[in-house]
Each structure stands twice: as C-alpha cells, then as structure tokens.
Design a protein around this motif. Structure first.
Motif, PDB file in Angstrom:
ATOM      1  N   THR A 287       0.808  -1.221   0.000  1.00 27.47           N
ATOM      2  CA  THR A 287       0.000   0.000   0.000  1.00 27.47           C
ATOM      3  C   THR A 287       0.841   1.271   0.000  1.00 27.47           C
ATOM      4  O   THR A 287       0.294   2.375   0.021  1.00 27.47           O
ATOM      5  N   MET A 288       2.159   1.121  -0.037  1.00 33.93           N
ATOM      6  CA  MET A 288       3.017   2.297  -0.058  1.00 33.93           C
ATOM      7  C   MET A 288       3.109   2.869  -1.466  1.00 33.93           C
ATOM      8  O   MET A 288       3.217   2.117  -2.444  1.00 33.93           O
ATOM      9  N   HIS A 289       3.081   4.171  -1.570  1.00 31.13           N
ATOM     10  CA  HIS A 289       3.256   4.817  -2.868  1.00 31.13           C
ATOM     11  C   HIS A 289       4.727   4.708  -3.270  1.00 31.13           C
ATOM     12  O   HIS A 289       5.629   4.721  -2.433  1.00 31.13           O
ATOM     13  N   ASN A 290       4.963   4.604  -4.564  1.00 27.36           N
ATOM     14  CA  ASN A 290       6.341   4.491  -5.042  1.00 27.36           C
ATOM     15  C   ASN A 290       7.207   5.659  -4.582  1.00 27.36           C
ATOM     16  O   ASN A 290       8.401   5.499  -4.307  1.00 27.36           O
ATOM     17  N   SER A 291       6.621   6.843  -4.508  1.00 30.42           N
ATOM     18  CA  SER A 291       7.380   8.016  -4.077  1.00 30.42           C
ATOM     19  C   SER A 291       7.807   7.893  -2.622  1.00 30.42           C
ATOM     20  O   SER A 291       8.881   8.391  -2.244  1.00 30.42           O
ATOM     21  N   GLN A 292       6.996   7.234  -1.791  1.00 32.56           N
ATOM     22  CA  GLN A 292       7.370   7.026  -0.395  1.00 32.56           C
ATOM     23  C   GLN A 292       8.545   6.053  -0.281  1.00 32.56           C
ATOM     24  O   GLN A 292       9.464   6.267   0.515  1.00 32.56           O
ATOM     25  N   ILE A 293       8.514   5.003  -1.083  1.00 36.43           N
ATOM     26  CA  ILE A 293       9.620   4.041  -1.087  1.00 36.43           C
ATOM     27  C   ILE A 293      10.910   4.724  -1.521  1.00 36.43           C
ATOM     28  O   ILE A 293      11.963   4.564  -0.900  1.00 36.43           O
ATOM     29  N   ARG A 294      10.823   5.505  -2.577  1.00 31.88           N
ATOM     30  CA  ARG A 294      11.997   6.224  -3.083  1.00 31.88           C
ATOM     31  C   ARG A 294      12.541   7.188  -2.032  1.00 31.88           C
ATOM     32  O   ARG A 294      13.753   7.301  -1.847  1.00 31.88           O
ATOM     33  N   ALA A 295      11.648   7.879  -1.322  1.00 35.45           N
ATOM     34  CA  ALA A 295      12.080   8.859  -0.325  1.00 35.45           C
ATOM     35  C   ALA A 295      12.866   8.199   0.802  1.00 35.45           C
ATOM     36  O   ALA A 295      13.898   8.721   1.248  1.00 35.45           O
ATOM     37  N   VAL A 296      12.399   7.042   1.268  1.00 33.95           N
ATOM     38  CA  VAL A 296      13.102   6.335   2.347  1.00 33.95           C
ATOM     39  C   VAL A 296      14.461   5.856   1.860  1.00 33.95           C
ATOM     40  O   VAL A 296      15.479   6.021   2.551  1.00 33.95           O
ATOM     41  N   LEU A 297      14.510   5.267   0.679  1.00 37.08           N
ATOM     42  CA  LEU A 297      15.777   4.746   0.168  1.00 37.08           C
ATOM     43  C   LEU A 297      16.769   5.864  -0.135  1.00 37.08           C
ATOM     44  O   LEU A 297      17.973   5.715   0.095  1.00 37.08           O
ATOM     45  N   ASP A 298      16.275   6.991  -0.626  1.00 33.42           N
ATOM     46  CA  ASP A 298      17.172   8.116  -0.909  1.00 33.42           C
ATOM     47  C   ASP A 298      17.826   8.623   0.374  1.00 33.42           C
ATOM     48  O   ASP A 298      19.049   8.822   0.422  1.00 33.42           O
ATOM     49  N   LEU A 299      17.018   8.870   1.407  1.00 35.38           N
ATOM     50  CA  LEU A 299      17.561   9.444   2.641  1.00 35.38           C
ATOM     51  C   LEU A 299      18.333   8.417   3.460  1.00 35.38           C
ATOM     52  O   LEU A 299      19.414   8.719   3.982  1.00 35.38           O
ATOM     53  N   ASP A 300      17.801   7.217   3.581  1.00 33.20           N
ATOM     54  CA  ASP A 300      18.367   6.237   4.514  1.00 33.20           C
ATOM     55  C   ASP A 300      19.539   5.449   3.935  1.00 33.20           C
ATOM     56  O   ASP A 300      20.385   4.968   4.695  1.00 33.20           O
ATOM     57  N   LEU A 301      19.589   5.300   2.637  1.00 34.52           N
ATOM     58  CA  LEU A 301      20.639   4.468   2.034  1.00 34.52           C
ATOM     59  C   LEU A 301      21.530   5.246   1.068  1.00 34.52           C
ATOM     60  O   LEU A 301      22.759   5.253   1.210  1.00 34.52           O
ATOM     61  N   LEU A 302      20.926   5.903   0.093  1.00 32.91           N
ATOM     62  CA  LEU A 302      21.742   6.527  -0.948  1.00 32.91           C
ATOM     63  C   LEU A 302      22.492   7.763  -0.439  1.00 32.91           C
ATOM     64  O   LEU A 302      23.669   7.958  -0.766  1.00 32.91           O
ATOM     65  N   SER A 303      21.841   8.581   0.373  1.00 32.92           N
ATOM     66  CA  SER A 303      22.531   9.798   0.828  1.00 32.92           C
ATOM     67  C   SER A 303      23.741   9.495   1.711  1.00 32.92           C
ATOM     68  O   SER A 303      24.789  10.144   1.544  1.00 32.92           O
ATOM     69  N   PRO A 304      23.709   8.517   2.631  1.00 37.62           N
ATOM     70  CA  PRO A 304      24.934   8.201   3.370  1.00 37.62           C
ATOM     71  C   PRO A 304      26.058   7.705   2.465  1.00 37.62           C
ATOM     72  O   PRO A 304      27.230   8.031   2.699  1.00 37.62           O
ATOM     73  N   ILE A 305      25.718   6.918   1.465  1.00 43.10           N
ATOM     74  CA  ILE A 305      26.739   6.428   0.546  1.00 43.10           C
ATOM     75  C   ILE A 305      27.380   7.595  -0.204  1.00 43.10           C
ATOM     76  O   ILE A 305      28.611   7.696  -0.309  1.00 43.10           O
ATOM     77  N   MET A 306      26.546   8.497  -0.700  1.00 41.31           N
ATOM     78  CA  MET A 306      27.073   9.617  -1.481  1.00 41.31           C
ATOM     79  C   MET A 306      27.867  10.583  -0.614  1.00 41.31           C
ATOM     80  O   MET A 306      28.933  11.062  -1.024  1.00 41.31           O
ATOM     81  N   LEU A 307      27.386  10.877   0.590  1.00 39.67           N
ATOM     82  CA  LEU A 307      28.116  11.794   1.464  1.00 39.67           C
ATOM     83  C   LEU A 307      29.454  11.182   1.878  1.00 39.67           C
ATOM     84  O   LEU A 307      30.472  11.883   1.932  1.00 39.67           O
ATOM     85  N   THR A 308      29.450   9.894   2.140  1.00 44.76           N
ATOM     86  CA  THR A 308      30.701   9.213   2.470  1.00 44.76           C
ATOM     87  C   THR A 308      31.678   9.273   1.309  1.00 44.76           C
ATOM     88  O   THR A 308      32.888   9.482   1.501  1.00 44.76           O
ATOM     89  N   LYS A 309      31.175   9.098   0.108  1.00 38.88           N
ATOM     90  CA  LYS A 309      32.041   9.152  -1.079  1.00 38.88           C
ATOM     91  C   LYS A 309      32.872  10.422  -1.099  1.00 38.88           C
ATOM     92  O   LYS A 309      34.096  10.377  -1.319  1.00 38.88           O
TER      93      LYS A 309
END
Length: 236
Positions: free
Chosen positions: A90-112
């Motif tokens: 029941t989650m909207h695709n935009s909600q899934i993307r928002a969680v993955l962007d903040l919780d996973l992708l942003s730490p990887i990119m900032l660490t880079k």
C-alpha cells in the motif's frame, strides 16, 4: 585545533545526543539536518548547517561547502534517516523512493565525498547508524529495514576498501529508542518491544552516543568492518 566530526540528522533525538557526546569528548562537530538547531543547545564547538540530504544531486555541492567552510573532517557519522511506517503493497512508489534516498543513498554519497580528505591524510572514521531491524525485521518497516541492511553491507565492504589508508568504517545498530521516530509504534507496540529486553528497558540515546564516540576514539583504531549493537539485549 581539535578534530572535526560531521554528524547528520542532529535535529532529532539521537542526533542531538550524538553531537553532545562528541562535543563533550573534545571534538568539533558540524551537524547537518533539514531543521535548524540552536548551537548553544549542543555546546561549545558545535556548528550547524541546514541541508536536505534526500536531495541526492545536491550532495556534491554540500560536501564542497563543508570542506570550504569547516575544513577536512576526521570523522563522519551518518545518522539522518526516516522510518516510514507502512505495508509495502500500500506504499506509494514516491514514499519508497524517499526512504531509500535518505536512509541508504545519501549516506553512501556523502561518504564518497567526505572520505576523500581522510584518505589524503591517512586517518579517519566513518560510522553509520543502522538498526537491529536490519537483521530482525519488523512489521511495517520493510523498506526501512532494507535500507539499513544495505548500509551494513556497505560498511563491511567499504572497510576493506579504506582500511589500508588508515580509515576505519563501522556501524552502530541501536534497538528501539524512545524518540520521535518510534512514536508510530504506539504505547502497546512500545510495550511489546520493551518486554523483549533482558534489562526490561530500551537502550538510551546516550548509550548509543557513547558507542559512536568509542568508535571515533583512538581506542577503536583496530575495529573496522563491524556492527556494534546497542539494544539493551533485545536481540540476545
């Protein structure tokens, strides 16, 4: 001048505790969060930068700003996260993307970008805040758990990439904490979680902060590629 530690998500309960503990241990701290934080609320040696870490395309510019205005960091603590409660169908695709962007992708990119100056000087600490949910699972937190599990895999592999250059990479996995993020569980849900603990309580933000500060310290120079669990024994 004391070493600089960059900590994300310092407007939340755990982030504030991380910043206070680091300042108390003599580090200069730069906090990054979407909301402003009164620097006096953290202590002398704290500076704040408002930024939206879910804006992935802006992270290279943000990293350049950090380096230009505050200098090269000794440590990076990736703490910012959102724990959206919802069943996947029941989650909207935009909600899934928002969680993955903040919780996973942003730490990887900032660490880079922020680990590069660490490699140049041959010393540094990268610490990521994970969660026991990465390993235990929890109803309604499948996307959050996926992001945190991804960060633990990222931690183990990055430790092998950076170790020979004097940079350690570790994660801390708190159990459920009594913060704004866990209010979605409600009183009954929190009570169920608490009963799992041999100590009959939740871990505190201060205990998690102490674990992070240990990993920043010289005493943890031989610790890398690991996840330190702070959950009052609930996963024992």
């Amino acid at each position: 001048m004391s070493d600089l530690v960059v900590i994300t998500g310092t407007s939340g309960g755990l982030g504030r505790a991380l910043a206070r503990e680091a300042v108390a241990n003599g580090y200069r701290v730069l906090g990054i969060a979407r909301r402003s934080v009164e620097e006096a609320d953290i202590g002398d040696g704290y500076a704040h930068l408002c930024a939206d870490l879910s804006d992935i395309d802006a992270i290279p510019r943000l990293a350049r700003q950090v380096l230009a205005e505050h200098g090269a960091p000794y440590g990076l603590v990736n703490n910012a996260a959102a724990g959206l409660d919802g069943l996947l169908p029941t989650m909207h695709n935009s909600q899934i993307r928002a969680v993955l962007d903040l919780d996973l992708l942003s730490p990887i990119m900032l660490t880079k970008y922020l680990c590069r100056p660490m490699l140049s000087v041959g010393r540094g600490r990268v610490i990521t805040v994970s969660s026991i949910v990465a390993r235990t699972g929890f109803r309604g937190l499948s996307v959050y758990a996926a992001a945190k599990a991804g960060l633990e895999g990222f931690t183990r592999s990055l430790a092998r990439d950076l170790g020979r250059r004097g940079v350690t990479v570790n994660a801390v996995a708190p159990g459920f904490l009594d913060t704004d993020m866990t209010t979605v569980l409600g009183d009954a849900g929190m009570a169920r979680v608490q009963r799992r603990s041999p100590l009959d309580r939740f871990a505190t933000t201060e205990e998690v902060a102490a674990a992070v500060t240990y990993l920043l310290s010289p005493a943890a120079a031989g610790v890398t590629g690991t996840t330190l669990t702070v959950d009052a024994g609930s996963t024992a």
